[in-house]
Motif scaffolding. Structure first.
Motif, PDB file in Angstrom:
ATOM      1  N   ILE A 195      18.689 -23.210 -30.098  1.00 23.36           N
ATOM      2  CA  ILE A 195      18.843 -22.372 -31.293  1.00 23.36           C
ATOM      3  C   ILE A 195      19.582 -23.206 -32.352  1.00 23.36           C
ATOM      4  O   ILE A 195      20.702 -23.669 -32.104  1.00 23.36           O
ATOM      5  N   GLN A 237      19.398 -20.975 -37.782  1.00 20.35           N
ATOM      6  CA  GLN A 237      18.933 -19.718 -37.174  1.00 20.35           C
ATOM      7  C   GLN A 237      20.124 -18.841 -36.753  1.00 20.35           C
ATOM      8  O   GLN A 237      20.118 -17.628 -36.969  1.00 20.35           O
ATOM      9  N   ILE A 238      21.134 -19.487 -36.179  1.00 21.89           N
ATOM     10  CA  ILE A 238      22.336 -18.740 -35.765  1.00 21.89           C
ATOM     11  C   ILE A 238      22.949 -18.044 -36.978  1.00 21.89           C
ATOM     12  O   ILE A 238      23.209 -16.843 -36.968  1.00 21.89           O
ATOM     13  N   GLU A 248      21.163 -14.967 -38.314  1.00 18.31           N
ATOM     14  CA  GLU A 248      21.368 -13.759 -37.499  1.00 18.31           C
ATOM     15  C   GLU A 248      22.801 -13.235 -37.630  1.00 18.31           C
ATOM     16  O   GLU A 248      23.021 -12.015 -37.606  1.00 18.31           O
ATOM     17  N   LEU A 281      25.174 -13.335 -28.392  1.00 19.29           N
ATOM     18  CA  LEU A 281      24.016 -13.505 -27.513  1.00 19.29           C
ATOM     19  C   LEU A 281      24.037 -12.497 -26.383  1.00 19.29           C
ATOM     20  O   LEU A 281      25.087 -11.972 -26.021  1.00 19.29           O
ATOM     21  N   CYS A 301      23.210 -10.484 -32.131  1.00 18.12           N
ATOM     22  CA  CYS A 301      22.530 -11.461 -32.998  1.00 18.12           C
ATOM     23  C   CYS A 301      21.226 -11.923 -32.356  1.00 18.12           C
ATOM     24  O   CYS A 301      20.192 -11.926 -32.997  1.00 18.12           O
ATOM     25  N   MET A 302      21.263 -12.335 -31.078  1.00 15.34           N
ATOM     26  CA  MET A 302      20.058 -12.877 -30.447  1.00 15.34           C
ATOM     27  C   MET A 302      20.011 -12.574 -28.951  1.00 15.34           C
ATOM     28  O   MET A 302      21.033 -12.646 -28.272  1.00 15.34           O
ATOM     29  N   LYS A 303      18.794 -12.274 -28.470  1.00 13.36           N
ATOM     30  CA  LYS A 303      18.579 -12.107 -27.028  1.00 13.36           C
ATOM     31  C   LYS A 303      17.960 -13.398 -26.495  1.00 13.36           C
ATOM     32  O   LYS A 303      17.069 -13.959 -27.127  1.00 13.36           O
ATOM     33  N   ILE A 304      18.437 -13.852 -25.326  1.00 13.90           N
ATOM     34  CA  ILE A 304      17.948 -15.124 -24.780  1.00 13.90           C
ATOM     35  C   ILE A 304      17.559 -14.955 -23.311  1.00 13.90           C
ATOM     36  O   ILE A 304      18.003 -14.020 -22.657  1.00 13.90           O
TER      37      ILE A 304
END
Ligand code: IMP
Ligand code: MG
Length: 178
Positions: free
Chosen positions: A15, A19-20, A23, A132, A148-151
Motif C-alpha cells: 500500500i 493511497q494510505i 484513505e 487497517l 481506512c483499509m481492509k487487507i
C-alpha cells in the motif's frame, strides 16, 4: 524501494503512502462530520498507531483532545492472545466521546478487551477507528466505526507497524513475501 529486508524477512510494498493518506483523509472527514461540537477525546493505541494518529488528527481539525494508551499482544508475527496493558488511561473519560485509534484489527482481541475496559469508566460514547483490518482473521466481533483499509490475512509492516520492533519508520506499507 519496492522490497526491503527487516531482520530475517523480506517485505514488498503493498500500500503506497499516497493511497494510505487518501484513505486517512476520507476517514478524517467522516469523524469530523460525526463528532464536530462534541469535543472528542482520541485515544491512540501505542506503539503501532503513532504515525496514523499524527496524520489523522491533523486532518480532523475540530476541537478535540488526545491521550495515548499502550497495549501489547504481539510477539514476532503472531498475536500471543494475551494482552498486556503497559500505559493505562491518563485522562478521565467519564461522559466523554471517546475515539480509539488503532493501527490494525487482526483477531480483534485487543480491541474487544479495550472496549470492555473503557466502558467501565462510563464514557458518553466509544467509537473505534482503525487504519487497517484483517476481516478474515477476526476471532471476536468488534464494532468498527471507521476503517481506512481492509487487507488479506498476511503479515504487514510500516507506517507505524512493526516486525519485532523494527520497520515502523517507512512511508509505505509492506507485506511479507519470504
Ligand atoms: P489483535 O488483538 O489480534 O486484533 O491484534 C492487534 C494488534 O496486533 C495490533 O494493534 C498490532 O499492533 C498487531 N498486529 C496485528 N497484525 C499485524 C501485522 O500484520 N503487522 C504488525 N502488527 C500486527
Ligand atoms: Mg497495535
Amino acid at each position: 524501494m519496492d522490497t526491503i529486508q527487516v531482520l530475517d524477512k523480506t517485505f514488498k510494498v503493498s500500500i503506497s503512502e499516497a493511497q494510505i493518506l487518501k484513505e486517512v483523509r476520507r476517514v478524517a472527514q467522516e469523524i469530523k462530520q460525526d463528532l464536530d461540537g462534541k469535543e472528542p477525546l482520541f485515544l491512540p493505541v501505542l506503539n503501532g498507531s503513532f504515525i496514523f494518529a499524527a496524520d489523522l488528527l491533523r486532518e480532523v481539525d475540530i476541537p478535540c483532545e488526545v491521550s495515548f494508551i499502550k497495549l501489547t499482544s504481539y510477539q514476532g508475527t503472531h498475536s500471543t492472545g494475551e494482552i498486556r496493558e503497559v500505559i493505562g488511561l491518563a485522562k478521565d473519560i467519564t461522559n466523554r466521546h471517546v475515539v480509539i485509534v488503532e493501527d490494525i484489527i487482526d483477531s480483534g482481541l485487543t480491541m474487544a478487551h479495550m472496549i470492555e475496559t473503557l466502558k467501565a469508566h462510563n464514557p458518553a460514547s466509544i467509537k473505534v477507528c482503525t487504519l487497517l483490518m484483517k476481516p478474515n482473521a477476526l476471532k471476536v466481533e468488534v464494532p468498527v466505526d471507521y476503517c481506512c483499509m481492509k487487507i488479506p490475512n498476511d503479515f504487514i509492516l510500516g507506517y507505524g507497524l512493526d516486525y519485532d520492533g523494527f520497520g515502523r519508520n517507512t512511508r509505505d506499507i509492506y507485506t511479507v513475501v519470504g
